[in-house]
Design a protein around this motif. Structure first.
Motif, mmCIF file in Angstrom:
data_model
loop_
_atom_site.group_PDB
_atom_site.id
_atom_site.type_symbol
_atom_site.label_atom_id
_atom_site.label_comp_id
_atom_site.label_asym_id
_atom_site.label_seq_id
_atom_site.Cartn_x
_atom_site.Cartn_y
_atom_site.Cartn_z
ATOM 1 N N TYR A 33 -36.113 -12.175 -20.864
ATOM 2 C CA TYR A 33 -36.232 -13.297 -21.864
ATOM 3 C C TYR A 33 -37.109 -13.085 -23.060
ATOM 4 C CZ TYR A 33 -34.138 -15.744 -18.156
ATOM 5 O OH TYR A 33 -33.113 -16.013 -17.117
ATOM 6 N N CYS A 34 -36.753 -13.480 -24.261
ATOM 7 C CA CYS A 34 -37.667 -13.339 -25.518
ATOM 8 C C CYS A 34 -38.237 -14.941 -25.662
ATOM 9 C CB CYS A 34 -36.945 -12.866 -26.751
ATOM 10 S SG CYS A 34 -35.420 -13.636 -27.309
ATOM 11 N N LEU A 35 -39.237 -14.916 -26.466
ATOM 12 C CA LEU A 35 -39.883 -16.302 -26.485
ATOM 13 C C LEU A 35 -40.561 -16.035 -27.882
ATOM 14 C CD1 LEU A 35 -40.971 -18.946 -25.180
ATOM 15 C CD2 LEU A 35 -43.026 -17.756 -24.368
ATOM 16 N N GLN A 71 -30.896 -17.537 -23.990
ATOM 17 C CA GLN A 71 -30.015 -16.747 -22.902
ATOM 18 C C GLN A 71 -31.031 -15.365 -22.895
ATOM 19 O OE1 GLN A 71 -25.956 -16.288 -23.737
ATOM 20 N NE2 GLN A 71 -25.667 -14.977 -21.909
ATOM 21 N N GLY A 72 -31.146 -14.763 -21.383
ATOM 22 C CA GLY A 72 -31.695 -13.521 -21.200
ATOM 23 C C GLY A 72 -30.678 -12.652 -21.046
ATOM 24 N N THR A 73 -31.304 -11.416 -20.818
ATOM 25 C CA THR A 73 -30.315 -10.259 -20.830
ATOM 26 C C THR A 73 -30.709 -9.410 -19.378
ATOM 27 O OG1 THR A 73 -29.477 -8.189 -21.580
ATOM 28 C CG2 THR A 73 -31.762 -8.553 -22.203
ATOM 29 N N GLN A 74 -29.833 -9.228 -18.635
ATOM 30 C CA GLN A 74 -30.142 -8.553 -17.275
ATOM 31 C C GLN A 74 -30.344 -7.120 -17.499
ATOM 32 O OE1 GLN A 74 -29.827 -9.776 -14.139
ATOM 33 N NE2 GLN A 74 -30.792 -7.849 -13.421
ATOM 34 N N VAL A 75 -31.474 -6.728 -16.831
ATOM 35 C CA VAL A 75 -31.674 -5.250 -16.800
ATOM 36 C C VAL A 75 -31.658 -4.723 -15.146
ATOM 37 C CG1 VAL A 75 -33.549 -3.388 -17.100
ATOM 38 C CG2 VAL A 75 -33.236 -5.054 -18.786
#
Length: 113
Positions: free
Chosen positions: A93-95, A105-109
């Motif tokens: 996630y970015c902040l 919304q985050g991104t899956q790694v």
């Protein structure tokens, strides 16, 4: 401010990914930019941050492997992740400006061994 992280995916250990965070809306002048991650069953944890005052800061586990960069003109920031390890598997996630009530919304790694 709306935040959208992208660039995640599935890689093998040792591989690389570059995450992007796009900020939109009432952006103004974002001063502090950060990346966090959350693995299944774990708390969300700090990964990296950048500000003009503090420069780049990294959690110990990613030092030397991850690099945060910023494009202030585009209100975007990035996380270059090299030498990925299975333990880097998480939703990223970015902040912006340490507003912990606004994750976006985050991104899956996913890193396989």
């Amino acid at each position: 401010v709306q935040l959208q992280a992208s660039g995640g995916g599935k890689v093998q250990a040792g591989g690389s990914l570059r995450l992007s965070c796009a900020a939109s809306g009432s952006v103004g002048s974002i001063k502090d930019m950060a990346w966090y991650r959350q693995a299944p069953g774990n708390k969300r944890e700090f990964v990296a941050s950048f500000s003009d005052d503090s420069g780049s800061v990294y959690t110990d586990s990613v030092k030397g492997r991850f690099t945060i960069s910023v494009d202030t003109a585009k209100n975007q920031w990035y996380l270059q992740m090299n030498k990925l390890k299975p333990e880097d598997t998480a939703v990223y996630y970015c902040l912006a400006d340490w507003d912990f009530g606004n994750w976006g919304q985050g991104t899956q790694v996913t890193v396989s061994s």
